[in-house]
Motif scaffolding. Structure first.
Motif, mmCIF file in Angstrom:
data_model
loop_
_atom_site.group_PDB
_atom_site.id
_atom_site.type_symbol
_atom_site.label_atom_id
_atom_site.label_comp_id
_atom_site.label_asym_id
_atom_site.label_seq_id
_atom_site.Cartn_x
_atom_site.Cartn_y
_atom_site.Cartn_z
ATOM 1 N N LEU A 219 58.628 10.189 39.569
ATOM 2 C CA LEU A 219 57.889 9.667 40.712
ATOM 3 C C LEU A 219 56.709 10.565 41.069
ATOM 4 C CD1 LEU A 219 60.682 8.392 43.132
ATOM 5 C CD2 LEU A 219 59.004 7.014 41.882
ATOM 6 N N GLN A 220 56.915 11.872 40.992
ATOM 7 C CA GLN A 220 55.822 12.785 41.307
ATOM 8 C C GLN A 220 54.680 12.642 40.298
ATOM 9 O OE1 GLN A 220 56.790 16.847 42.565
ATOM 10 N NE2 GLN A 220 58.927 16.234 42.579
ATOM 11 N N GLU A 221 55.023 12.459 39.037
ATOM 12 C CA GLU A 221 53.979 12.244 38.030
ATOM 13 C C GLU A 221 53.218 10.946 38.304
ATOM 14 O OE1 GLU A 221 54.868 13.573 33.802
ATOM 15 O OE2 GLU A 221 56.894 13.199 34.581
ATOM 16 N N GLU A 222 53.959 9.881 38.636
ATOM 17 C CA GLU A 222 53.310 8.592 38.904
ATOM 18 C C GLU A 222 52.420 8.667 40.139
ATOM 19 O OE1 GLU A 222 56.529 5.873 39.247
ATOM 20 O OE2 GLU A 222 56.954 5.820 37.081
ATOM 21 N N ALA B 220 48.278 17.223 41.091
ATOM 22 C CA ALA B 220 49.299 17.445 40.062
ATOM 23 C C ALA B 220 50.673 17.387 40.703
ATOM 24 C CB ALA B 220 49.087 18.807 39.397
ATOM 25 N N PRO B 221 51.673 16.938 39.953
ATOM 26 C CA PRO B 221 53.037 16.909 40.491
ATOM 27 C C PRO B 221 53.579 18.321 40.664
ATOM 28 C CG PRO B 221 53.067 16.384 38.157
ATOM 29 C CD PRO B 221 51.611 16.457 38.560
ATOM 30 N N LEU B 222 54.519 18.480 41.590
ATOM 31 C CA LEU B 222 55.187 19.767 41.748
ATOM 32 C C LEU B 222 55.935 20.122 40.462
ATOM 33 C CD1 LEU B 222 56.067 22.107 43.659
ATOM 34 C CD2 LEU B 222 58.024 20.672 44.315
ATOM 35 N N TYR B 223 56.526 19.108 39.829
ATOM 36 C CA TYR B 223 57.159 19.276 38.521
ATOM 37 C C TYR B 223 57.243 17.919 37.855
ATOM 38 C CZ TYR B 223 61.363 17.972 41.237
ATOM 39 O OH TYR B 223 62.255 17.353 42.063
ATOM 40 N N ILE C 26 61.308 5.679 53.228
ATOM 41 C CA ILE C 26 60.024 5.051 52.879
ATOM 42 C C ILE C 26 58.992 6.129 52.520
ATOM 43 C CG2 ILE C 26 58.500 3.114 53.440
ATOM 44 C CD1 ILE C 26 60.197 2.406 55.761
ATOM 45 N N THR C 27 59.442 7.168 51.842
ATOM 46 C CA THR C 27 58.518 8.230 51.449
ATOM 47 C C THR C 27 57.902 7.985 50.077
ATOM 48 O OG1 THR C 27 60.393 9.487 50.582
ATOM 49 C CG2 THR C 27 59.679 9.991 52.824
ATOM 50 N N GLY C 28 58.441 7.075 49.298
ATOM 51 C CA GLY C 28 57.922 6.781 47.968
ATOM 52 C C GLY C 28 58.756 5.704 47.323
ATOM 53 N N GLY C 29 58.459 5.417 46.063
ATOM 54 C CA GLY C 29 59.246 4.446 45.320
ATOM 55 C C GLY C 29 58.822 3.011 45.554
ATOM 56 N N ARG C 30 59.638 2.075 45.051
ATOM 57 C CA ARG C 30 59.283 0.655 45.061
ATOM 58 C C ARG C 30 59.253 0.059 46.462
ATOM 59 N NH1 ARG C 30 62.651 -1.913 39.899
ATOM 60 N NH2 ARG C 30 61.630 -0.658 38.253
ATOM 61 N N ILE C 31 59.994 0.641 47.393
ATOM 62 C CA ILE C 31 60.024 0.061 48.738
ATOM 63 C C ILE C 31 58.635 0.040 49.357
ATOM 64 C CG2 ILE C 31 60.528 2.247 49.902
ATOM 65 C CD1 ILE C 31 61.914 -1.254 50.820
#
Length: 460
Positions: free
Chosen positions: A108-111, A128-131, A337-342
């Motif tokens: 998710l961080q990369e996306e 950049a992502p954290l990891y 609701i911090t990220g993802g498909r929702i």
């Protein structure tokens, strides 16, 4: 009795906030990290994820995890990328769940970083992502599963034991012995009446107690989770509404699906299409089925959970949901609701009066879920502001955390520690629990400062 050891406890996270759980016990050459969580919520807290770790990662000799949630495990890939080589000890279910959560977090961080670069809404020239997902898989190779109730020798006179905490599959309290002293970490303690998990094992006393205080200033309502969910959903689904349920993919999603199945079978809510828009939630349910001895629900009931929702595995299937009309229920991550498909479903359906957003658990300060719960009706997503006309309901009975009364009963079961440190709570919640501890149990307690260090056995 072993000779006294000059050991110290350092509070590296979860002080004055409910995220970023990190504690360090130092004794001689041993540096044992208890939890390694991500900071979430407010931006000033999230920035700590980008700062150098407070101690040299390569000096850490062992890591102990209370449970799999990212606010307790989500910094591990960054720590190992920074040079840590320590083994990670946790219960077998926690290892299995981390195998889902950590790679997903990296992906998710990369996306999100790629999306920010493409859309240009980040303040950084090259976000950049954290990891990465690869970093997460590298961290998982350091995991060493350890059972409940068996002593774990950490070397240098240190040992630990995992004790059941409820809250989540595999969740543990951790009891660390340093010579003649004992430090007990509550981890996140579950409710006594959680529909999925048994209650936490009682506190047996310790020299120092580090106790969570997430719900230190509130009580769960007397209504059952099943009755609360039926009361919210029945009238809305009868009007062919669309229900969005942001839910943690591990634990919360399984509980909600299980209760939806029971309510539909009993005729208490209309039988409508239910979509589980989270491949990880479906995979997590399979893990729950593999560890039947660790929760309340029999294996045949876990199979019923699989049968109710339609699983949307691909991005294309997820996007197709946004072309449908009600009635229907969409369960999707993330829970705050911090990220993802929702996010995409809130963008698509959130402006409609015929939509209801059901917040299914605690919403940490600074998250979009917390904003909705506080009455905010504009959310910033993908670099834009969106108006929210949907109805918003917050479930009060589904929390995976013990409330204030349950926390006090749990602590009262054992002898009083020399000092209790209240962590993993917002300031108001921690302070309310501190006052009740003093007035009702006559026990000293306080909220530690970020990065504070105390000598074990002689707390300040």
């Amino acid at each position: 009795m072993p000779p006294p050891i000059n050991a110290r406890l350092r509070f590296l996270g979860a002080t004055g906030t409910v995220t970023g759980s990190r504690y360090l016990i130092e004794s001689g050459r041993q540096r044992v990290l208890i939890d390694c969580g991500l900071y979430q919520g407010y931006k000033h807290l999230r920035r700590r994820n980008r700062k150098p770790f407070p101690v040299r990662p390569g000096s850490i000799t062992a890591i102990l995890l209370t449970h799999a949630h990212l606010d307790h495990t989500g910094y591990l890939p960054a720590l190992f990328r920074s040079g840590c080589q320590a083994p990670v000890y946790c219960t077998p279910p926690t290892r299995d769940l981390c195998g889902l959560l950590l790679p997903d977090s990296g992906r998710l961080q990369e996306e999100e970083a790629q999306h920010a670069r493409r859309k240009g809404y980040s303040k950084h020239k090259r976000p950049a992502p954290l990891y990465t997902e690869a970093d997460a898989w590298a961290a998982l190779r350091r995991f060493r599963p350890h059972p409940f109730g068996k002593q774990l020798d950490l070397g240098g006179g240190l040992s630990a034991e995992f004790i059941r905490a409820g809250h989540l599959l595999g969740a543990a309290q951790i009891r660390v012995r340093a010579g003649g002293k004992t430090v007990h970490f509550s981890g996140d303690l579950g409710q006594d009446r959680d529909p999925l998990m048994p209650p936490p094992e009682p506190f047996a006393g310790a020299d120092v107690l580090v106790c969570e205080s997430t719900y230190g200033d509130r009580l769960h309502p007397a209504i059952s989770p099943e009755d609360e969910l039926a009361g919210i959903l029945a009238p809305f689904l009868k009007q062919k509404g669309i229900v969005l349920i942001p839910a943690f993919a591990v634990g919360r999603a399984q509980g909600i699906i299980y209760l939806l199945s029971r309510l539909m079978t009993a005729g208490r809510i209309p039988r409508v299409p239910v979509f589980l828009d989270s491949p990880m939630a479906a995979d997590a349910t399979e893990i729950y089925a593999r560890h039947c001895a660790e929760h309340r629900i029999a294996q045949q009931d876990c199979a019923a959970v699989f049968q109710l929702p339609v699983r949307t595995n691909t991005v294309a299937q997820s996007k197709d949901l946004n072309t449908r009309e009600g009635p229907m229920v969409i369960i999707s991550a993330s829970g705050m609701i911090t990220g993802g498909r929702i996010l995409h479903h809130v963008v698509n359906f959130g402006s409609r009066l015929q939509t209801m957003i059901v917040l299914s658990g605690y919403q940490a300060g600074g998250t979009r879920g917390a904003s909705l719960a506080a009455g905010e009706r504009r959310l910033r997503m993908f670099g834009q502001d969106y108006s929210i006309n949907a109805q918003v309901a917050q479930l009060q009975t589904f929390s995976g955390h013990a409330d204030a009364d349950e926390l006090l009963r749990w602590m009262a079961a054992g002898p009083a520690p020399a000092m209790t440190y209240l962590t993993h709570g917002e300031p108001e919640a921690s302070d309310a629990l501190r006052r009740r501890l003093a007035h009702e149990l006559g026990r000293p307690s306080r909220v530690p400062e970020h990065l504070e260090s105390i000598r074990i056995g002689k707390p300040s």
